[in-house]
Design an enzyme around this catalytic site. Structure first.
Site, PDB file in Angstrom:
ATOM      1  N   LYS A 188       0.824  -1.217   0.000  1.00  0.00           N
ATOM      2  CA  LYS A 188       0.000   0.000   0.000  1.00  0.00           C
ATOM      3  C   LYS A 188       0.853   1.260   0.000  1.00  0.00           C
ATOM      4  O   LYS A 188       0.449   2.274  -0.585  1.00  0.00           O
ATOM      5  CB  LYS A 188      -0.956   0.012   1.195  1.00  0.00           C
ATOM      6  N   LYS A 217      -4.539  -9.659  -5.613  1.00  0.00           N
ATOM      7  CA  LYS A 217      -5.797  -9.953  -4.933  1.00  0.00           C
ATOM      8  C   LYS A 217      -6.829  -8.877  -5.288  1.00  0.00           C
ATOM      9  O   LYS A 217      -6.474  -7.724  -5.493  1.00  0.00           O
ATOM     10  CB  LYS A 217      -5.583 -10.067  -3.423  1.00  0.00           C
ATOM     11  N   LYS A 257     -10.727  -3.328  -2.876  1.00  0.00           N
ATOM     12  CA  LYS A 257     -11.592  -2.159  -3.042  1.00  0.00           C
ATOM     13  C   LYS A 257     -10.826  -0.984  -3.607  1.00  0.00           C
ATOM     14  O   LYS A 257     -11.354  -0.165  -4.329  1.00  0.00           O
ATOM     15  CB  LYS A 257     -12.127  -1.711  -1.677  1.00  0.00           C
TER      16      LYS A 257
END
Ligand code: ATP
Ligand code: MG
Length: 329
Positions: A112, A193, A196
């Site tokens: 991230k 993966k 969202k």
């Protein structure tokens, strides 16, 4: 007393079938055998920038999706993380017993932080807040998708370290993964993966996508250069479609094999789309009912926050005593 379950979803975008198969579906299954707390983790969502009005709308949408998935608010607490201040309070206490080296090993932080121009400290601390969420309620079981296993492991390490330093305080929780659907991959890139926060329009099937959109996304899903399903040489994209089908249908492995062996990819995509639509249509109908009743959702969230606060405040007081912090007598 039933053992406790805790889990959460970030209101950071559109919930997708990975969130459903990895988390929500298991939550529903566990809710009558355990004392369950299901949380909309808004404090986690703000570890990357969220547009304030959109975040507020997503918090309510996420709560409604929990209920539409079949969470019974009479037996499970459906609550918003920031409405119980003890989450942030315990997170600080746990931050002080967590070595930075443990946090720098977290793969989600690496993935991230690469996408951010500036990385907030909150993104680094995220797993400690998650540990606080779980330990605050003395949860024995944490039903999550595979991507969160590393964070639950870290939670166990933090609990054990705290218990060793300050005396037995926290229940050490166990991870619970679903047998099928623990890691749903992106339809556009089956090596990533489904998330969202991924931007691609063909990446994820949102729980509120209309049937036409779902069909289109599946038809465009990345497969490989083979023409048909061969179980002895499954590419990751095809394996992902089969997993999605199996997780929704709950077909046993043999039935999957005999039905799909040799099937052309186009037909596999069509059948997977129809299987998903047949589950999401009634789900979306329930969502519309829940959101059409003014005040219903807020009443549930307020009651659950009250119920959760009682447990959470008790834990914070115990932690204060253990650490030698001041508690008013
Ligand atoms: P974000 O990109 O904002 O992190 P996310 O899709 O990863 O969103 P989270 O709110 O972080 O969703 O995770 C909520 C729950 O859904 C967790 O239990 C997580 O393990 C599970 N989950 C998330 N993505 C998947 C996936 N692709 N397959 C299975 N489970 C998943
Ligand atoms: Mg995530």
């Amino acid at each position: 007393m039933k053992p406790r379950v805790f889990s959460g979803v970030q209101p950071s975008g559109n919930l997708h079938i990975g969130n459903y198969l990895g988390a929500l579906k298991n939550w529903v299954r566990l809710q009558h055998d355990y004392d369950c707390i299901y949380c909309i983790v808004d404090l986690h969502a703000i570890t990357v920038y969220q547009q304030p009005q959109e975040l507020l709308a997503k918090i309510r949408e996420t709560a409604a999706l929990f209920l539409a998935a079949g969470i019974d608010p009479q037996s499970s607490a459906v609550m918003v993380q920031s409405s119980v201040p003890a989450h942030a309070e315990l997170a600080w206490m746990l931050t002080c017993v967590t070595p930075m080296g443990w946090l720098s090993r977290m793969t989600q932080f690496k993935a991230k932080s690469e996408k951010q121009e500036t990385v907030g400290d909150g993104l680094f601390q995220y797993p400690v807040l998650m540990a606080a969420d779980i330990l605050l309620y003395q949860a024995a079981i944490v039903p999550v998708g595979d991507d969160q296993s590393q964070h639950v492991e870290l939670t166990r390490d933090i609990a054990q370290r705290f218990n060793a330093l300050y005396g037995e305080t926290f229940v050490v929780p166990e991870t619970k993964l679903p047998l099928v659907g623990a890691r749903v991959m992106g339809l556009d890139d089956p090596l990533k993966k489904m998330s969202k926060s991924e931007p691609g329009s063909g990446h994820a099937i949102a729980l509120l996508d209309p049937p036409g959109v779902i069909r289109k996304k599946f038809m465009r899903a990345t497969t490989d250069s083979n023409p048909a399903v061969d179980f002895s040489a499954l590419g990751t994209g095809v394996e992902n479609l089969l997993n999605i089908f199996q997780a929704f249908s709950e077909w046993p492995g043999e039935r999957m094999r005999s039905h799909f062996s040799g099937m052309r990819y186009g037909d596999l995509k069509k059948q997977t789309a129809e299987m998903v639509i047949s589950h999401l249509e009634p789900f979306q109908e329930r969502y519309r009912q829940i959101t059409s009743e003014p005040g219903y959702l807020d009443g549930i969230l307020a009651a659950a926050a009250g119920r959760a606060s009682l447990i959470a405040n008790e834990t914070v007081e115990l932690v204060k005593r253990r650490m030698g912090l001041y508690v008013r007598y």
